[in-house]
Design a protein around this motif. Structure first.
Motif, short mmCIF file in Angstrom:
data_model
loop_
_atom_site.label_atom_id
_atom_site.label_comp_id
_atom_site.label_asym_id
_atom_site.label_seq_id
_atom_site.Cartn_x
_atom_site.Cartn_y
_atom_site.Cartn_z
N ALA A 22 0.98 -1.35 -0.01
CA ALA A 22 -0.18 -0.09 -0.05
C ALA A 22 0.77 1.31 -0.04
O ALA A 22 0.39 2.51 -0.32
N THR A 23 2.08 1.23 0.41
CA THR A 23 2.90 2.27 0.45
C THR A 23 4.21 1.97 -0.27
O THR A 23 4.89 1.02 -0.19
N PRO A 24 4.42 2.61 -1.43
CA PRO A 24 5.57 2.76 -2.19
C PRO A 24 6.71 2.75 -1.58
O PRO A 24 7.15 3.26 -0.62
N GLN A 25 8.04 1.89 -2.00
CA GLN A 25 9.20 1.64 -1.43
C GLN A 25 9.72 2.87 -0.73
O GLN A 25 10.02 2.87 0.81
N ASN A 26 9.93 3.96 -1.19
CA ASN A 26 10.65 4.85 -0.76
C ASN A 26 9.79 6.03 -0.27
O ASN A 26 10.24 7.13 -0.23
N ALA A 27 8.54 5.65 0.11
CA ALA A 27 7.56 6.61 0.32
C ALA A 27 6.95 6.78 1.67
O ALA A 27 7.49 5.30 2.44
N GLU A 28 6.40 7.48 2.33
CA GLU A 28 5.95 7.45 3.87
C GLU A 28 4.56 7.14 3.76
O GLU A 28 3.59 7.92 3.13
N LEU A 29 4.03 6.28 4.65
CA LEU A 29 2.78 5.90 4.63
C LEU A 29 1.84 7.22 5.39
O LEU A 29 2.40 7.73 6.33
N SER A 30 0.73 7.72 4.56
CA SER A 30 0.02 8.79 5.12
C SER A 30 -1.07 8.31 5.86
O SER A 30 -1.66 7.28 5.77
N TRP A 31 -1.80 9.28 6.72
CA TRP A 31 -2.83 9.05 7.59
C TRP A 31 -4.04 8.52 6.47
O TRP A 31 -4.58 7.43 6.83
N GLU A 32 -4.12 9.09 5.57
CA GLU A 32 -5.48 9.07 4.44
C GLU A 32 -5.08 7.47 3.68
O GLU A 32 -6.05 6.67 3.68
N CYS A 33 -3.81 7.41 3.28
CA CYS A 33 -3.52 6.12 2.68
C CYS A 33 -4.00 4.75 3.78
O CYS A 33 -4.58 3.84 3.52
N LEU A 34 -3.41 5.21 5.29
CA LEU A 34 -3.67 4.22 6.37
C LEU A 34 -5.21 3.80 6.23
O LEU A 34 -5.72 2.68 6.34
N ILE A 35 -6.01 4.96 6.38
CA ILE A 35 -7.45 4.64 6.47
C ILE A 35 -7.85 4.12 5.35
O ILE A 35 -8.94 3.13 5.52
N HIS A 36 -7.46 4.62 4.24
CA HIS A 36 -8.13 3.83 2.78
C HIS A 36 -7.69 2.35 3.06
O HIS A 36 -8.53 1.52 2.76
N PHE A 37 -6.58 2.18 3.49
CA PHE A 37 -6.32 0.54 3.49
C PHE A 37 -7.20 -0.26 4.39
O PHE A 37 -7.70 -1.35 4.11
N LEU A 38 -7.34 0.42 5.44
CA LEU A 38 -8.21 -0.44 6.65
C LEU A 38 -9.61 -0.59 6.27
O LEU A 38 -10.12 -1.49 6.34
N ASN A 39 -10.02 0.66 5.14
CA ASN A 39 -11.34 0.51 4.83
C ASN A 39 -11.50 -0.60 3.67
O ASN A 39 -12.37 -1.30 3.62
N SER A 40 -10.50 -0.48 2.76
CA SER A 40 -10.32 -1.41 1.63
C SER A 40 -10.52 -2.90 1.96
O SER A 40 -10.96 -3.76 1.11
N THR A 41 -9.66 -3.07 3.09
CA THR A 41 -9.50 -4.38 3.53
C THR A 41 -10.67 -4.98 4.61
O THR A 41 -10.48 -6.08 5.29
N ASP A 42 -11.71 -3.90 4.87
CA ASP A 42 -12.72 -4.38 5.76
C ASP A 42 -12.35 -4.36 7.24
O ASP A 42 -13.26 -5.04 7.80
N ILE A 43 -11.27 -3.93 7.56
CA ILE A 43 -10.75 -3.71 9.00
C ILE A 43 -11.80 -2.94 9.61
O ILE A 43 -12.14 -2.91 11.04
N ILE A 44 -12.12 -1.68 8.92
CA ILE A 44 -13.12 -0.75 9.67
C ILE A 44 -14.09 -0.73 8.38
O ILE A 44 -14.02 -0.87 7.42
N SER A 45 -15.26 -0.06 9.19
CA SER A 45 -16.27 0.13 8.03
C SER A 45 -16.06 1.44 7.41
O SER A 45 -15.41 2.46 7.86
N PRO A 46 -16.88 1.94 6.16
CA PRO A 46 -16.62 3.22 5.71
C PRO A 46 -17.29 4.37 6.87
O PRO A 46 -16.60 5.48 6.70
#
Length: 201
Positions: A22-46
């Motif tokens: 979910a995070t490119p190798q030389n990039a830093e995970l953003s808050w929006e990307c983290l929440i997007h991932f959690l939502n996309s994988t159904d760890i959290i609801s929309p």
């Protein structure tokens, strides 16, 4: 584009692999990307995702603490997965972020009734945002524990860099996605073959 409507390619075959991807190798995970991932994988609801998106404004310390742990987890898993593929030693400091999250997963199973039906749910001893990363840490721990038996692979497209877990029957999968990188390779091979055929005439 909203995190809820944009699509995250989940090609890894295992939750922890998708998390690293979910995070490119030389990039830093953003808050929006983290929440997007959690939502996309159904760890959290929309709905929960929408609430969490505003957490950096309402509780910046809690958001920053979780984001730091998520970044450490992603970095550690990437280092471990890379070392496993290269058959190199795994450093303890790469494993520590996984264990840090696993330590909070104490609790018990409990029967919970809903609409005259019963289901088993895991009830945590402690609450808190760290639980959002628990399933990812568990998935990573399972792959790491498999050691040399793990079917972890890196996409054969040198420009791709995505990991995947080879669940294929033959265990010979080469691409993160046949539709993307596999197809590109076939098109490039076809073009090379026909170009060399034309120059031979």
């Amino acid at each position: 584009m909203s995190y809820a409507t944009s699509s995250l390619p989940l090609l890894g075959g295992r939750l922890s692999v998708d998390f690293v991807n979910a995070t490119p190798q030389n990039a830093e995970l953003s808050w929006e990307c983290l929440i997007h991932f959690l939502n996309s994988t159904d760890i959290i609801s929309p709905e929960r995702g929408a609430q969490l998106l505003s957490l950096p404004q309402s509780d910046p310390q809690a958001a920053e603490a979780l984001l730091l742990k998520a970044r450490r987890l992603s970095y550690g898993l990437r280092k471990v997965f890379t070392a496993m593929l290269r058959k190199q030693r795994t450093a303890g400091e790469w494993i520590e972020p996984v264990n840090e999250i696993l330590r909070i997963t104490e609790g018990h199973d409990e029967l919970v009734g809903q609409d005259s039906l019963w289901k088993i749910e895991f009830v945590a001893r402690e609450g808190g945002l760290d639980w959002l990363l628990a399933a990812v840490a568990r998935s990573g721990a399972e792959i790491i524990a498999e050691g040399a038996r793990a079917r972890l692979r890196l996409c054969a497209n040198v420009h791709c860099g995505l990991f995947f877990y080879d669940n294929s029957r033959t265990r010979r999968r080469r691409w993160c996605s046949m539709a993307v990188c596999g197809n590109r390779s076939k098109v490039a091979a076809f073009a090379r073959k026909h170009a060399s055929g034309r120059t031979a005439l």
